[in-house]
Design an enzyme around this catalytic site. Structure first.
Site, PDB file in Angstrom:
ATOM      1  N   SER A  61      -2.643  -3.142  -1.154  1.00 28.52           N
ATOM      2  CA  SER A  61      -1.244  -2.683  -1.145  1.00 28.52           C
ATOM      3  C   SER A  61      -0.372  -3.375  -0.112  1.00 28.52           C
ATOM      4  CB  SER A  61      -1.182  -1.168  -0.934  1.00 28.52           C
ATOM      5  OG  SER A  61      -1.493  -0.492  -2.132  1.00 28.52           O
ATOM      6  N   LYS A  64       2.697  -5.067  -1.317  1.00 25.03           N
ATOM      7  CA  LYS A  64       3.988  -4.386  -1.475  1.00 25.03           C
ATOM      8  C   LYS A  64       5.003  -4.788  -0.413  1.00 25.03           C
ATOM      9  CE  LYS A  64       2.180  -0.263  -3.839  1.00 25.03           C
ATOM     10  NZ  LYS A  64       0.729  -0.226  -3.649  1.00 25.03           N
ATOM     11  N   SER A 123       3.377   4.460  -1.193  1.00 23.31           N
ATOM     12  CA  SER A 123       2.615   3.314  -1.697  1.00 23.31           C
ATOM     13  C   SER A 123       2.460   3.381  -3.218  1.00 23.31           C
ATOM     14  CB  SER A 123       1.232   3.225  -1.034  1.00 23.31           C
ATOM     15  OG  SER A 123       0.660   1.944  -1.211  1.00 23.31           O
TER      16      SER A 123
END
Length: 385
Positions: A61, A64, A123
């Site tokens: 993640s 991101k 997230s």
């Protein structure tokens, strides 16, 4: 054509990166329970310590961060509006059901601002896809933008295959590249970076906490992002800002492949504390300040001011600052024409005879050629020199 200011910034960063090896001789780094890690002083762009910073890893993640960076850029360029309502696609809604989500629905349009909070705080992989489609029309087109931006930033060992970081063989990065991305996000989008300090966010009547434990443990931490997959392990990019001798300074830690959620926070805190407790960051030169005025041959003027196009900070172990000496190495003789911002030398910072870091020095003004008679006279002088 590459932006000359961007090119110069990349050059400055490249000159700072080897510093960690020099600092290791003065101050050993702490042991960190992670596969790869790096500590960056974002104020000076110096790497204070690292372990396997070029190891290729799955970014999970942490991907991101680039998704957010491009969304912030689209807002800054007025291609996207925070209050704009976005229709949720089936693709965004159906993204891996077992992964982290903010729970958007095709039946309910969602504000871009909510998507940003869902992406950063919760997230949300669904938020990542929705933002990608809002910015570029499709996730595939957005991925092209991600890789183009990574290349522009100098992230040479990074490739993105999606907007969220779910496992894909074409999704990889390094601690060094992710530190570059994190630092750019903070410096280029300070207003929206503030979202990373948000501890929890509620959407669709579902409240989810920020997974960055340090936001509760350390009041100086104001970001940034966690990541986890089975292959990546537990990852955390953390950032904190604390007072220093020359004003506030920011450190960014990148911890990749820690064995647990608790350990990624613990090791990140260890790195941040070590960096703040053992180093000082000071301003050496102001933007536009002349560090020297060397002679120019065959020029319309006899001298040129040389220095830096931005404020120059340096980070050194505590107690070392008094021992640091600047050594200016110039490209002599300087012969006109001399273009503004062209590199004309190197300023080396030396401690006890050892090179600590070096900085590219540029011409702060343009020097045109002299008349034909002036050039002829200087040609004769050079011959006799």
């Amino acid at each position: 054509m590459r932006n000359p200011i961007t090119a110069l910034a990349a050059l400055l960063l490249a000159c700072f990166l080897p510093l960690s090896a020099a600092l290791a001789q003065i101050l050993p780094a702490p042991a960190v329970a992670a596969r790869s890690w790096l500590l960056l002083d974002a104020t000076s762009n110096q790497v204070l310590a690292s372990q396997d910073p070029g190891m290729r890893v799955e970014p999970a993640s942490l991907t991101k961060l680039m998704t957010a960076y491009l969304a912030f850029s689209a807002i800054k360029e007025k291609r996207l509006d925070p209050q704009q309502m976005v229709t949720v696609s089936v693709r965004a809604w159906k993204v891996d059901a077992g992964s982290s989500k903010m729970f958007i629905d095709p039946a309910t349009p969602v504000k871009v601002e909510d998507l940003l909070y869902g992406l950063i705080v919760q997230s949300g992989n669904d938020a990542a896809v929705a933002l990608a489609e809002a910015v570029a029309g499709s996730e595939e087109a957005f991925v092209t933008l991600m890789n183009r931006e990574a290349e522009r930033m100098g992230m040479k060992n990074t490739r993105f295959a999606n907007s969220h970081g779910l496992p894909h063989p074409g999704n990889y990065s390094t601690a060094a590249d992710l530190a570059t991305l994190a630092a750019r996000l903070v410096s280029d989008h300070p207003d929206y970076y503030k979202i990373y300090a948000t501890r929890q966010f509620t959407y669709n009547k579902i409240t989810q906490p920020n997974r960055n434990r340090l936001l509760w443990q350390d009041p100086t931490v104001d970001g940034m992002k966690t990541g986890h997959t089975a292959a990546a392990g537990y990852c955390l990019i953390a950032s904190a800002k604390r007072p220093s001798v020359g004003g506030e300074r920011r450190l960014i830690s990148v911890v990749l492949g820690a064995p647990s959620d608790q350990m990624r926070a613990q090791e990140s805190q260890k790195l941040l504390n070590w960096g703040f407790q053992n180093f000082d960051t000071v301003k050496l030169y102001a933007k536009g300040q002349a560090v020297a005025t060397p002679e120019v041959w065959k020029g319309a003027q006899g001298q040129v001011k040389i220095g830096f196009t931005r404020d120059i900070f340096v980070t050194v172990p505590k107690g070392v600052l008094e021992k640091m000496k600047p050594v200016l190495e110039r490209k002599d003789p300087l012969v006109a024409p001399v273009a503004e911002n062209s590199r004309v030398g190197t300023l080396k910072m030396v401690v006890d005879g050892k090179l600590l870091t070096e900085l590219p020095v540029v011409a702060l003004e343009q020097v045109n050629q002299a008349t034909i008679f002036g050039r002829a006279w200087d040609s004769l002088r050079l011959m006799l020199k």
